[in-house]
Design a protein around this motif. Structure first.
Motif, PDB file in Angstrom:
ATOM      1  N   LEU A   1      -9.614 -10.161  -3.844  1.00 33.91           N
ATOM      2  CA  LEU A   1      -9.402 -10.700  -5.174  1.00 33.91           C
ATOM      3  C   LEU A   1      -8.058 -11.370  -5.498  1.00 33.91           C
ATOM      4  N   GLN A   2      -7.096 -10.871  -5.013  1.00 34.62           N
ATOM      5  CA  GLN A   2      -5.901 -11.657  -5.217  1.00 34.62           C
ATOM      6  C   GLN A   2      -5.795 -13.132  -4.562  1.00 34.62           C
TER       7      GLN A   2
ATOM      8  N   CYS B   1      -8.906  -5.425  -2.894  1.00 37.17           N
ATOM      9  CA  CYS B   1      -7.720  -6.000  -3.747  1.00 37.17           C
ATOM     10  C   CYS B   1      -7.306  -7.201  -2.893  1.00 37.17           C
ATOM     11  N   LYS B   2      -6.885  -7.414  -1.787  1.00 36.39           N
ATOM     12  CA  LYS B   2      -6.538  -8.468  -1.152  1.00 36.39           C
ATOM     13  C   LYS B   2      -7.536  -9.768  -1.410  1.00 36.39           C
TER      14      LYS B   2
ATOM     15  N   CYS C   1      -2.141  -0.243  -3.693  1.00 39.58           N
ATOM     16  CA  CYS C   1      -3.266   0.625  -3.324  1.00 39.58           C
ATOM     17  C   CYS C   1      -2.800   1.270  -2.171  1.00 39.58           C
TER      18      CYS C   1
ATOM     19  N   LEU D   1      -9.787   0.570  -1.284  1.00 41.21           N
ATOM     20  CA  LEU D   1      -9.442  -0.554  -2.239  1.00 41.21           C
ATOM     21  C   LEU D   1      -8.456  -1.765  -1.911  1.00 41.21           C
TER      22      LEU D   1
ATOM     23  N   TYR E   1      -1.500  -6.261  -5.136  1.00 41.16           N
ATOM     24  CA  TYR E   1      -2.376  -5.295  -5.765  1.00 41.16           C
ATOM     25  C   TYR E   1      -2.606  -4.423  -4.190  1.00 41.16           C
ATOM     26  N   SER E   2      -3.089  -5.133  -3.173  1.00 40.42           N
ATOM     27  CA  SER E   2      -3.299  -4.325  -1.932  1.00 40.42           C
ATOM     28  C   SER E   2      -2.166  -3.537  -1.405  1.00 40.42           C
TER      29      SER E   2
END
Length: 525
Positions: free
Chosen positions: A482-483, A479-480, A301, A475, A297-298
Motif C-alpha cells: 500500500l505504501q 502495508c508495504k 506493524c 499485515l 507502516y510496514s
C-alpha cells in the motif's frame, strides 16, 4: 571475488568494495555465537535459580519474576541508546563496556540480601550491559553478509541454545555443591568473556566502485548532435523575428571556435573511477538514530508483532521448571526438559536459516507460518500432565521458537520491512518497542500464577500475546504494498500533467506558429 582495497591491522576497519559475504565476517559470527550464549543464554537459564530465590527471599512468584522482567525491559528500552553509542563510538567499544556491566551486575547480585538489590544489580546494571553487548553485535554481523545473512545469523545465534542446554544442568549440579550464590558468582565471572568477543568486532566500510570507459569518438558524436539540435532550434525560432541566428562553427567567435576545436580533438581513452564516497567533497553527517522508520507502516506493524511476540519468548523458559515440579516431576528431570527445549531450538534456528537462504522466497510469509505454529505449541503446554508430555511440548516449542527468535531481528534488513540501509536505527527502535512487553510479560504471568495457583495460566497469557503477534505480522506485507502504491500515484500524476502542458514536438509547435504568422501576412495583403 571480493577484494579488499587495503590491508590494515586487526584493529583498523575492514574496507571492501562490496559486501564480503565472508572474510572477517566469519570471525564476527564466531564472536556473536559466544555473545548470544553469555547474554540470552544466561537469561533463559535463569529459571534454575527461580525456586531458590523464592525460598531464600521468602517472596512471591510475581516479585521474583520482576528480576528478569526488569532485566529484559532495560535490555530492550535502552536499545536506541545502544544504537546511538555504536554509531558514535563504534561497535567494539560499546560491546566491551556491555560485557563489563553484565559481569558487574551478576557478581553484585550474588551478594544481594533483598530482592530489591537483585532488581538493581541484575535488572538494571546487567540489563543495560545485555543491550550494549547484544544489539551492536547482531547489527555488525548483518553488515558483513548479504546473500548468506539469514543462514549465518541463524547458525551463530544457536549459541544461546547451546548455553541453555549446557548451563541448565551444569548450574543445577553446581548449586548442590556450592549453593546458588556462588553459582551466580561463577556465572558473572564467566560473562567477562563478552569483553574478549567485543575485541573481535572490526568495523566494516563498503566503498562501491564502478569502472566506466569513456570513448573519444562518442564524445565527438555527442557534441556534434548537441550542436545540430541547437542550430535547428535557434534558426527556426528566429523566423518570427526576421533575424537568422546560427551556431555553426564558421560563424562563432574566435574563442568559441578554439574551445570547440579543443573539445573535438581526439583524447586518449581514460578510465573514470567512481566511488560512492567521493561523489561530494563534504562528507555527510552520521545520523545517530533515524526515527523516520516510524513513518513506515510496514515497520509499525512489524514492531507491534515484536511487542506481542516478546510475551512468549521468555516466560515459558522461566516457568517450565516450576510447572514440571508442580506436576511432581523431579528437579533434575525438570532441568533436562529445559535442555531438550534448547537443543530443539538449535535445529529450529538452523532450519529457518537454511529455508530463508533459498531464493526466490518471501521470507516474511515463512516467519508468519512459524509464529502460528509457535502459538500452537504454547497452547499445548497446559494439556501435558506428565514428564514425556512436557518433553514433547518443550521440543516442539523449542524448535518453533528457534525459527522465530533467530530471524525476527535480521528480518528488519529485508525490503519487506525497512531494508539494510535503515537496519541499525530500525533495530534500536524495534527492540525499544519490545521493552513494554518485556517488562510486563513475566510479572503478568506471575500474577496469573499467584491468582490461579496454576502454572498453566502463564502459558495461556503467552499464547494470547503470540496470537496477536501473528495478526500484526500478517499485515506487514500488505502495508508495504500500500505504501508503494501511494508513492507511485503522485509521481504518475505529476508526469501526466507535465506531458499535457508541454508540446509533443517542439519543431511541430514552431512550424504551427510559423504557419499562423504566414496566414496573417496573406490576410493583410
Amino acid at each position: 571475488m571480493t577484494v579488499k582495497e587495503t590491508r590494515m591491522s586487526c584493529i583498523a576497519p575492514n574496507v571492501y568494495t562490496k559486501v564480503p559475504d565472508g572474510g572477517w565476517g566469519w570471525i564476527v559470527a564466531f564472536a556473536f555465537f559466544f555473545v548470544e550464549a553469555l547474554t540470552y543464554g544466561i537469561i533463559k537459564s535463569f529459571g534454575v535459580f527461580f525456586t531458590d530465590l523464592v525460598q531464600s527471599f521468602d517472596e512471591s512468584n510475581s516479585r521474583i519474576s520482576w528480576i528478569i522482567s526488569i532485566c529484559v525491559f532495560v535490555l530492550t528500552f535502552t536499545a536506541p541508546l545502544s544504537t546511538v553509542l555504536s554509531n558514535r563510538y563504534g561497535h567494539r567499544l560499546v560491546v566491551m563496556i556491555g560485557g563489563f556491566l553484565i559481569s558487574t551486575g551478576m557478581v553484585a547480585g550474588s551478594f544481594a540480601r533483598t530482592v530489591v538489590e537483585m532488581y538493581i544489580s541484575i535488572g538494571i546494571v546487567s540489563g543495560l550491559g545485555y543491550c550494549l553487548a547484544f544489539l551492536p553485535t547482531v547489527t555488525i554481523l548483518s553488515q558483513y553478509f548479504d546473500k548468506k545473512r539469514s543462514l549465518v545469523t541463524a547458525v551463530a545465534s544457536t549459541g544461546e541454545c547451546f548455553a541453555v542446554f549446557s548451563f541448565a544442568p551444569a548450574i543445577t549440579a553446581l548449586k548442590d555443591h556450592i549453593g546458588w550464590r556462588y553459582s551466580l558468582l561463577f556465572v558473572g565471572l564467566l560473562q567477562l568473556g563478552i569483553v574478549a568477543c567485543g575485541l573481535l568486532l572490526r568495523p566494516i566500510i563498503i566503498k562501491a566502485q564502478e569502472a566506466v570507459k569513456v570513448s573519444p569518438v562518442e564524445e565527438q558524436r555527442e557534441t556534434k548532435y548537441m550542436l545540430e539540435n541547437e542550430q535547428t532550434r535557434t534558426s527556426i525560432d528566429s523566423i518570427d523575428s526576421g533575424v537568422q541566428v546560427s551556431t555553426s562553427p564558421c560563424k562563432m567567435p574566435g574563442d568559441a571556435k578554439l574551445e570547440l576545436k579543443s573539445e573535438e580533438e581526439p583524447k586518449d581513452n581514460t578510465l573514470m573511477l567512481t566511488e560512492a564516497t567521493a561523489i561530494s567533497t563534504d562528507e555527510p553527517k552520521i545520523q545517530l538514530l533515524d526515527f523516520s522508520v516510524m513513518k513506515d507502516y510496514s515497520f509499525i506493524c512489524y514492531a507491534l508483532f515484536g511487542l506481542f511476540a516478546t510475551l512468549g519468548f521468555f516466560a515459558p523458559s522461566l516457568y517450565i521448571i516450576p510447572l514440571s515440579m508442580s506436576l511432581g516431576i523431579d528437579k533434575d528431570c525438570s532441568a533436562y526438559i529445559l535442555s531438550a527445549m534448547a537443543i530443539a531450538e538449535v535445529f529450529g534456528r538452523i532450519s529457518a536459516g537454511w529455508v530463508l537462504n533459498k531464493k526466490p522466497i518471501r521470507k516474511i510469509y515463512i516467519e508468519l507460518i512459524c509464529v502460528i505454529l509457535l502459538d500452537i505449541a504454547l497452547f499445548a503446554f497446559p494439556l501435558a500432565y506428565e514428564f514425556w508430555g512436557l518433553m514433547m511440548c518443550s521440543i516442539f516449542f523449542g524448535f518453533m521458537l528457534g525459527t522465530v527468535a533467530g530471524t525476527h531481528i535480521p528480518m528488519l534488513a529485508e525490503d519487506d520491512v525497512v531494508g539494510i540501509e535503515k537496519m541499525s536505527s530500525a533495530a534500536g527502535v524495534y527492540v525499544f518497542i519490545q521493552s513494554l512487553s518485556g517488562l510486563a510479560g513475566p510479572p503478568l504471568a506471575g500474577v496469573l500464577v499467584d491468582t490461579t495457583k496454576n502454572y498453566s495460566s502463564a502459558f495461556y497469557s503467552c499464547a494470547a500475546g503470540m496470537l496477536l503477534a501473528a495478526v500484526f505480522l500478517s499485515l506487514v506485507r500488505p502495508c508495504k504494498k500500500l505504501q508503494h502504491q501511494n508513492k507511485k500515484k503522485p509521481a504518475n500524476e505529476s508526469v501526466s500533467e507535465s506531458l499535457q502542458d508541454e508540446p509533443d514536438d517542439f519543431i511541430e509547435a514552431d512550424f504551427g506558429k510559423n504557419e499562423d504568422s504566414a496566414r496573417g501576412y496573406d490576410s493583410m495583403a
